[in-house]
Scaffold this motif. Structure first.
Motif, PDB file in Angstrom:
ATOM      1  N   MET A 207       2.001 -40.756  77.558  1.00 28.45           N
ATOM      2  CA  MET A 207       2.947 -39.768  77.033  1.00 28.45           C
ATOM      3  C   MET A 207       4.110 -39.617  78.004  1.00 28.45           C
ATOM      4  O   MET A 207       3.906 -39.491  79.207  1.00 28.45           O
ATOM      5  N   LYS A 208       5.307 -39.628  77.477  1.00 28.28           N
ATOM      6  CA  LYS A 208       6.487 -39.410  78.317  1.00 28.28           C
ATOM      7  C   LYS A 208       6.584 -37.947  78.721  1.00 28.28           C
ATOM      8  O   LYS A 208       6.936 -37.607  79.849  1.00 28.28           O
ATOM      9  N   THR A 209       6.280 -37.063  77.772  1.00 27.66           N
ATOM     10  CA  THR A 209       6.226 -35.632  78.049  1.00 27.66           C
ATOM     11  C   THR A 209       4.786 -35.177  77.874  1.00 27.66           C
ATOM     12  O   THR A 209       4.291 -35.113  76.748  1.00 27.66           O
ATOM     13  N   PRO A 210       4.061 -34.903  78.952  1.00 25.20           N
ATOM     14  CA  PRO A 210       2.639 -34.562  78.839  1.00 25.20           C
ATOM     15  C   PRO A 210       2.403 -33.311  77.992  1.00 25.20           C
ATOM     16  O   PRO A 210       3.083 -32.297  78.145  1.00 25.20           O
ATOM     17  N   ILE A 211       1.435 -33.416  77.080  1.00 28.80           N
ATOM     18  CA  ILE A 211       0.966 -32.270  76.303  1.00 28.80           C
ATOM     19  C   ILE A 211      -0.558 -32.297  76.338  1.00 28.80           C
ATOM     20  O   ILE A 211      -1.161 -33.260  76.821  1.00 28.80           O
TER      21      ILE A 211
END
Length: 234
Positions: A207-211
């Motif tokens: 993931m590029k933006t961690p969620i």
């Protein structure tokens, strides 16, 4: 089990799943007439009924003039295993919508079978059939009592088992080659520890933006199509 819809009937006809009775609306159009002819050719039991009868049977007014009583869904035997398989295993996935969406993706991508757990799991219901757009009739569905033990049997037969887990290796670092199975876990808690320990390897989706996590049907779609991409030389 009562299901409905023209696409569902088409999938039933394609798969040759047994039916107890097919109800057609007495209000016909050309497509419905064509389906009736196909049912006649196959000598399947059917009847013509008023719209209100169909609505009462399935509880849905927008049933496209087709309601089908399929009796019990025909699950595949637990011993079933195709040659050089790609298997999707669902560890207590509970939402019928997720099950249907995963099955629809699996069928489109050439997965050979789907395995469900007996307890605390969505099974084949009118809801999951609808979510799969009827494609659930195209693929063998197996129910197992003990998923960890079932995985060990698959491994004994040469199937490499991956578990989809955020702590696993990024998907581009694993082979994802047949014969293989990929385990996807429960919507809230993921793969159970004992099942996770049974896997040969854990794989994650970068993931590029961690969620916190992706929806299980989204995760399944990404990993299933990554296997297909590699098989097609992508």
């Amino acid at each position: 089990m009562i299901v409905y819809g023209r696409n569902v009937l088409k999938e039933i006809l394609t798969s040759n799943h047994p039916v107890k009775l097919i109800y057609f609306s007495d209000s016909h159009d050309k497509e419905l007439d064509k389906l009736i002819e196909q049912v006649k050719e196959r000598k399947l039991p059917y009847t013509i009924a008023p719209k209100n009868v169909l609505k009462k049977l399935c509880g849905e007014e927008k049933n496209q003039g087709v309601v089908i009583d399929i009796g019990d869904f025909q699950y595949a035997d637990e011993s079933y295993l195709p040659e050089n398989p790609f298997i999707v295993l669902l560890d207590q996935v509970q939402d019928p919508q997720n099950l249907g969406a995963i099955v629809r993706t699996a069928v489109a991508a050439g997965v050979n079978m789907v395995v469900l757990t007996k307890d605390n799991s969505a099974h084949v219901t009118p809801g999951s059939i609808k979510a799969s757009a009827g494609t659930i009739f195209r693929i063998p569905i197996v129910i197992t009592v003990n998923l960890a033990r079932y995985i060990e049997k698959l491994k004994d037969k040469g199937v490499w088992i991956y578990g989809a887990d955020m702590r696993g290796k990024p998907l581009w670092e694993v082979k994802l080659e047949r014969p293989l199975g990929i385990v996807f876990g429960n919507e809230g808690s993921g793969i159970r520890q004992l099942v996770k320990e049974s896997c040969d390897e854990l794989v994650s989706i970068p993931m590029k933006t961690p969620i916190d996590s992706l929806n299980v049907s989204v995760s399944a779609g990404i990993l299933i199509y990554e296997v297909l991409r590699r098989e097609m030389g992508g």
